[in-house]
Scaffold this active site. Sequence first.
Site, PDB file in Angstrom:
ATOM      1  N   GLN A 154     -22.259  17.202  19.161  1.00  0.00           N
ATOM      2  CA  GLN A 154     -21.863  17.262  17.952  1.00  0.00           C
ATOM      3  C   GLN A 154     -21.560  18.855  17.159  1.00  0.00           C
ATOM      4  O   GLN A 154     -20.609  18.949  16.592  1.00  0.00           O
ATOM      5  CB  GLN A 154     -22.765  16.720  16.676  1.00  0.00           C
ATOM      6  CG  GLN A 154     -24.057  17.591  16.491  1.00  0.00           C
ATOM      7  CD  GLN A 154     -25.088  17.933  17.672  1.00  0.00           C
ATOM      8  OE1 GLN A 154     -24.944  17.143  18.711  1.00  0.00           O
ATOM      9  NE2 GLN A 154     -26.372  18.692  17.516  1.00  0.00           N
ATOM     10  N   TYR A 155     -22.232  19.793  17.999  1.00  0.00           N
ATOM     11  CA  TYR A 155     -22.026  21.205  17.712  1.00  0.00           C
ATOM     12  C   TYR A 155     -20.731  21.544  18.566  1.00  0.00           C
ATOM     13  O   TYR A 155     -19.796  22.324  17.977  1.00  0.00           O
ATOM     14  CB  TYR A 155     -23.167  22.008  18.164  1.00  0.00           C
ATOM     15  CG  TYR A 155     -23.067  23.475  18.135  1.00  0.00           C
ATOM     16  CD1 TYR A 155     -22.641  23.995  16.835  1.00  0.00           C
ATOM     17  CD2 TYR A 155     -23.004  24.180  19.155  1.00  0.00           C
ATOM     18  CE1 TYR A 155     -22.330  25.238  16.669  1.00  0.00           C
ATOM     19  CE2 TYR A 155     -22.924  25.630  19.079  1.00  0.00           C
ATOM     20  CZ  TYR A 155     -22.597  26.248  17.976  1.00  0.00           C
ATOM     21  OH  TYR A 155     -22.479  27.650  17.773  1.00  0.00           O
ATOM     22  N   ASN A 156     -20.687  21.158  19.879  1.00  0.00           N
ATOM     23  CA  ASN A 156     -19.376  21.533  20.731  1.00  0.00           C
ATOM     24  C   ASN A 156     -18.179  21.042  19.859  1.00  0.00           C
ATOM     25  O   ASN A 156     -17.188  21.993  19.794  1.00  0.00           O
ATOM     26  CB  ASN A 156     -19.269  20.718  21.776  1.00  0.00           C
ATOM     27  CG  ASN A 156     -20.679  20.995  22.683  1.00  0.00           C
ATOM     28  OD1 ASN A 156     -21.132  22.163  22.391  1.00  0.00           O
ATOM     29  ND2 ASN A 156     -21.007  20.051  23.726  1.00  0.00           N
TER      30      ASN A 156
END
Length: 266
Positions: A154-156
Amino acid sequence: MKLELTNKRALVTGSNAGLGEATAKLLAAEGAAVVVHGRDKDRTEKVAGEIRAAGGRVTTVLGDLATDDGGAEVARAATADGPIDILVNNAGFYRHLSWTEATPAEWNDTYNINVVSGVRMIQHLVPAMRERGWGRVVTIGGGLASQPMNTHPQYNATLAARHNLAVSLARELRGTGVTSNVVSPGAVLVEATKDLVMGIGPARGWGETWEEIHRNAVEALIPNDQERFGEPDEIAAAVAYLCSGYAQYVSGATIRVDGGLIRSAF
């Protein structure tokens, strides 16, 4: 170089710690009047006090950029003493989660905080830059935008979105005197990074002391040409350059400051 920022005002979001703190301090040292932003009053005031003690010009603003009302209030407070010439969209967060742990709700929260919050500040502050014919928007991205890991997906994905929106904004700002660019750090040795590495190092056989763990963590997690983690000041220096008059011809660019971690020529 003298970056000639004396007559500029800069808002650095999420600047009460880490990369944002280093960036705010360097811009202030280069002469800019800096607005330090955070959600924690004590930490925000501490950074501002250190800038002031070093002779810098600084004000503070508190607020949550993850809501429309919060973003509007931060923009209003930041411009109370004059227009913002430089916006550094640094604020963001992530949790170390696997694909099975990162729920759709987590994806939504991460996207809102890491992407939409920056859009809010752009929409509030960039129109006035266009009217004045000068401005800088610098988005803090990251190597995981183009070389993602299997963890915290989700951060990538939000880093990729941050890179993308910055280039789209550059195209939108064509001919206005306002630029939009990305600084893409590698793994930077902030307090949270050191705590994480020290926490997992012994169990992974990296050693017991920081010297041992640091060397082995770099090789295992972030193999790069400099064989170390980056320092916050090294990222801040790239941001400061993009904020200066020397970078007027730099548009829609990504400046990687990662020691050579990303193995790509482009």
